[in-house]
Write a protein that holds these residues in place. Structure first.
Motif, PDB file in Angstrom:
ATOM      1  N   CYS A   6      94.087  29.931  84.139  1.00 44.24           N
ATOM      2  CA  CYS A   6      93.267  29.714  82.938  1.00 44.24           C
ATOM      3  C   CYS A   6      91.885  30.328  83.170  1.00 44.24           C
ATOM      4  N   HIS A   9      89.286  29.695  81.525  1.00 40.83           N
ATOM      5  CA  HIS A   9      88.225  28.750  81.156  1.00 40.83           C
ATOM      6  C   HIS A   9      87.984  27.714  82.253  1.00 40.83           C
ATOM      7  N   CYS A  10      89.060  27.156  82.822  1.00 41.16           N
ATOM      8  CA  CYS A  10      88.869  26.070  83.796  1.00 41.16           C
ATOM      9  C   CYS A  10      89.503  26.359  85.160  1.00 41.16           C
ATOM     10  N   CYS A  68      96.033  26.116  77.424  1.00 39.68           N
ATOM     11  CA  CYS A  68      95.904  25.445  78.729  1.00 39.68           C
ATOM     12  C   CYS A  68      96.122  23.938  78.556  1.00 39.68           C
ATOM     13  N   CYS A  94      92.418  22.124  79.696  1.00 40.64           N
ATOM     14  CA  CYS A  94      91.172  22.222  78.920  1.00 40.64           C
ATOM     15  C   CYS A  94      91.402  22.639  77.467  1.00 40.64           C
TER      16      CYS A  94
HETATM   17 ZN    ZN Z   1      92.022  25.555  81.214  1.00 42.74          ZN
END
Ligand code: ZN
Length: 199
Positions: free
Chosen positions: A6, A8-9, A26, A29
């Motif tokens: 992912c 983002h996280c 995801c 998140c």
């Molecule tokens: Zn994520």
């Protein structure tokens, strides 16, 4: 089993099956992991073919004509590069040649080379190397910057001479959204996977 990270996280997840036109989310998140572009090979192939035709027109025909004191001067892309070279501006001449001719030509040509056989599910020799080169060429393809430069020059020169836009200028103008469309419809991940499966 294939894994996906992912953006983002940083979670590492088992890659889910996603239908064409869908997106993977995801679990942790809720960020978008990736999208599956619908008919990516077909759409990108069609746009690359259109881009190839426009690119030939843009390079073969004059893009501006200047009329001053009864004399007409036609400029093509290559005449601009030669004028810079003759004026001793070798680095700029090479940069213009590289970013407006060589990089876009490689980008369009290699896209056709990789995608056309993929459409028929046949591998192109050296498809992996060719597609890697497409991704390398893209940042160097700067037709839009060049076109802005032309518009600035046209505005400055419009008081001194009559300027007639040529067919190549329209071809250049159309080429920019078509190349941008080709880039946004291209699902590189999917193409990599297909190339990998074919090997
Ligand atoms: Zn994520």
């Amino acid at each position: 089993m294939p894994l996906v990270g992912c953006h983002h996280c940083d979670a590492v997840l088992v890659e889910p099956e996603v239908p064409d036109g869908g997106a993977a989310i995801c679990q942790r998140c809720g960020g978008t992991l990736f999208r599956r572009q619908r008919a990516t090979v077909e759409i990108t192939l069609a746009l690359s073919t259109a881009a190839a035709i426009l690119f030939v027109v843009a390079n073969a025909y004059p893009f501006l004509s200047f009329e001053m004191q009864g004399q007409t001067t036609r400029t093509t892309l290559s005449s601009g590069v030669f004028a810079l070279w003759d004026g001793g501006r070798y680095v700029i001449a090479l940069l213009v040649l590289g970013t407006t001719v060589i990089a876009p030509a490689l980008q369009i040509g290699l896209m056709l080379y990789v995608l056309a056989p993929l459409h028929f599910h046949r591998p192109a020799p050296f498809a992996v190397e060719a597609f890697r080169l497409v991704e390398r060429c893209r940042p160097w393809s700067m037709i839009e910057v060049f076109l802005i430069g032309i518009f600035v020059a046209v505005v400055k020169l419009s008081d001194m001479a009559e300027i007639v836009p040529g067919i190549a200028l329209w071809a250049f103008g159309l080429l920019i959204p078509i190349l941008a469309g080709g880039t946004s419809f291209l699902d590189a991940e999917l193409v990599w996977r297909e190339i990998g499966d074919l090997d």
